[in-house]
Design an enzyme around this catalytic site. Structure first.
Site, PDB file in Angstrom:
ATOM      1  N   HIS A  33       0.881   2.637  -4.718  1.00 25.61           N
ATOM      2  CA  HIS A  33       0.060   1.488  -5.108  1.00 25.61           C
ATOM      3  C   HIS A  33       0.168   1.291  -6.619  1.00 25.61           C
ATOM      4  CE1 HIS A  33      -2.381   2.269  -1.237  1.00 25.61           C
ATOM      5  NE2 HIS A  33      -1.489   1.322  -1.031  1.00 25.61           N
TER       6      HIS A  33
ATOM      7  N   GLU B  63      -2.485   2.297  -9.440  1.00 29.20           N
ATOM      8  CA  GLU B  63      -2.964   3.672  -9.467  1.00 29.20           C
ATOM      9  C   GLU B  63      -2.116   4.492 -10.440  1.00 29.20           C
ATOM     10  OE1 GLU B  63      -3.158   4.871  -5.349  1.00 29.20           O
ATOM     11  OE2 GLU B  63      -4.431   3.161  -4.830  1.00 29.20           O
TER      12      GLU B  63
ATOM     13  N   ARG C 172      -1.637  -4.337  -6.724  1.00 19.16           N
ATOM     14  CA  ARG C 172      -1.577  -3.169  -5.832  1.00 19.16           C
ATOM     15  C   ARG C 172      -0.277  -3.088  -5.040  1.00 19.16           C
ATOM     16  NH1 ARG C 172      -4.938  -0.038  -2.101  1.00 19.16           N
ATOM     17  NH2 ARG C 172      -4.207  -0.232   0.039  1.00 19.16           N
TER      18      ARG C 172
ATOM     19  N   HIS D 297      -2.484   9.424  -4.520  1.00 22.93           N
ATOM     20  CA  HIS D 297      -3.119   8.114  -4.719  1.00 22.93           C
ATOM     21  C   HIS D 297      -4.351   8.275  -5.621  1.00 22.93           C
ATOM     22  CE1 HIS D 297      -0.999   5.897  -1.365  1.00 22.93           C
ATOM     23  NE2 HIS D 297      -0.703   7.152  -1.074  1.00 22.93           N
TER      24      HIS D 297
ATOM     25  N   GLU E 166      -6.383  11.736  -3.026  1.00 22.43           N
ATOM     26  CA  GLU E 166      -6.999  10.612  -3.743  1.00 22.43           C
ATOM     27  C   GLU E 166      -7.619  11.197  -5.013  1.00 22.43           C
ATOM     28  OE1 GLU E 166      -7.138   7.381  -3.024  1.00 22.43           O
ATOM     29  OE2 GLU E 166      -6.502   7.247  -0.923  1.00 22.43           O
TER      30      GLU E 166
END
Length: 454
Positions: free
Chosen positions: A185, A188, A243, A313, A387
């Site tokens: 993404h 990020e 994104r 991510h 994440e």
């Protein structure tokens, strides 16, 4: 809702910078909204859908539920009206980011760097644009040619080359593999920074760190520093909060595909959108995007050797297990949970950062087409999504002063997984377990026999 007639054209402001238009978010805020009732949920869902608001958490309006935080990026033009409507309906909220553009501007200094840096000058505590990352990759390959090989993975839609590093001691035998990819993404940035940091840690410490030295004789790391290169560049040049990829759809009326919805894992069945304007657009079919196809083709060809598939991510501070598209668990779920919990514990020891661990569909939201689930369906035994920081204070705009602690703690967590896999497959962990079990059973038999005689 009295503001729903507002033209979507005012939600984004473009300013001329150099020769390109750059999206500005002056006065925009990110709100944390907490729906308490189903009516609250419906109102927030309708508002986000009709105004096409940038929903940061969760990614899909369908995943908004009572009692769970919702993070919404709200344009300045409708900010006060939206807040008034929330108050009128008794929906509690707080401001996470007071001015989105102001936060973006704090990171913009790196864009002005033009001079080429040597490897020893490379600053791993800064975000870097793609041209600097390309230069860095070449320098890494040349400086550590004894242990590093740089390979072509494929091309992006805009025909930019995607490279991955193969890092490990050369060997005549077929080695096992740990896969790590970053930058799926575009916005990020901390994900990309982590891959660079982790590569640095391996290369600077592999001769003195017993774990790395041992592991690199048995395992090769396949690391993709940036997968979604087109989108990543676009997030630097035009829209910091972009994104997706940059492939055109619907006769060029919308652009990009969410690569983490484009893998062949119950593709577009849940938590993804067929609408090309959506940030979770799944594409025209499984692996429709060249970036996804490049990963799919390579991973399929080496899947029997891959011990672990890691995809990095942000944000939410989670270690996610399969699956996202079903509540069912993989056959080795308990072992995967144990390893992930050890990694989260090790991570917390570094700076006190707390991560939650669990299946994506249980602790985050349901989604299909993720690379994590796809890898599991291929038969890869360990597959996780990390994440990274934070929990919403900065969201996708994590400041540079958090790069170092984020990367340090995440490195410790990943190396915990590496250590487990190396012990399991190469240091006789299973044999040791079997011997221990045999000894315990034998002892129990002897004790039982002894007591049966009296």
């Amino acid at each position: 809702m009295k503001f729903l007639h507002v033209s979507l054209g005012i939600l984004t402001v473009l300013v001329l910078e150099g020769t390109s238009l750059k999206v500005q978010y002056n006065g925009n805020q990110v709100l944390k909204v907490i729906p308490e009732t189903t009516n609250h949920v419906k109102y927030i869902q309708n508002t986000c859908t009709e105004l096409q608001l940038d929903l940061w958490k969760p990614k899909m309006v369908e995943e908004i539920t009572p009692g769970v935080d919702v993070h919404i990026h709200v344009p300045f033009s409708i900010l006060q009206v939206l807040k008034e409507n929330f108050r009128h309906r008794g929906i509690s909220f707080e401001i996470l980011i007071t001015d989105v553009q102001e936060l973006i501007d704090t990171q913009a200094v790196n864009e002005q760097r033009k001079e080429k840096k040597s490897l020893v000058q490379f600053d791993y505590t800064k975000y870097h644009p793609m041209d600097e990352i390309y230069d860095w990759m070449v320098q890494i390959k040349e400086a550590y040619s004894d242990i590093v090989a740089m390979h072509y993975l494929g091309s992006t839609y805009e025909l930019r080359p995607i490279y991955y590093f193969k890092i490990g001691w050369p060997s005549d035998k077929t080695k096992k593999i740990i896969w790590i990819d970053c930058g799926i993404h575009a916005r990020e940035w901390i994900s990309v920074a982590f891959c660079q940091w982790f590569i640095k840690e391996i290369l600077e410490n592999h001769k003195t760190d017993p774990l790395l030295n041992k592991a690199l004789h048995n395992i090769d790391f396949y690391i993709v520093p940036v997968l979604n290169i087109d989108g990543f560049i676009y997030s630097w040049t035009t829209d910091r909060l972009w994104r997706k990829t940059r492939s055109p759809h619907n006769n060029g009326t919308c652009f990009g595909v969410d690569l983490n919805r484009n893998f062949d894992a119950r593709w577009c069945s849940i938590g993804a959108s067929h609408n090309c304007s959506s940030i979770t657009y799944c594409g025209t079919g499984p692996a429709s995007e060249p970036e996804t196809r490049a990963v799919s083709e390579l991973v399929k060809s080496i899947k029997s050797e891959i011990l672990c598939f890691l995809t990095i991510h942000s944000y939410s501070q989670l270690i996610l297990l399969p699956y996202g598209y079903t509540k069912n668990a993989p056959t080795n779920h308990e072992e995967m949970m144990t390893v992930a919990q050890k990694a989260a514990t090790k991570l917390q020891e570094k700076h006190g950062t707390q991560y939650r661990v669990g299946s994506a569909s249980h602790i985050l939201y349901s989604n299909s087409g993720s690379s994590r689930d796809w890898a599991t369906d291929l038969g890869i035994q360990f597959s996780y999504t990390f994440e990274l920081r934070d929990n919403g204070t900065f969201g996708f705009e994590l400041p540079e002063d958090q790069i170092k602690p984020t990367c340090e703690e995440t490195t410790d967590a990943v190396l915990t997984i590496v250590e487990y896999l190396n012990e399991k497959h190469f240091n006789g962990a299973e044999s040791i377990f079997s011997v221990t079990l045999w000894v315990n059973l034998s002892f129990s038999f002897i004790v039982g026999t002894y007591y049966s005689l009296f």
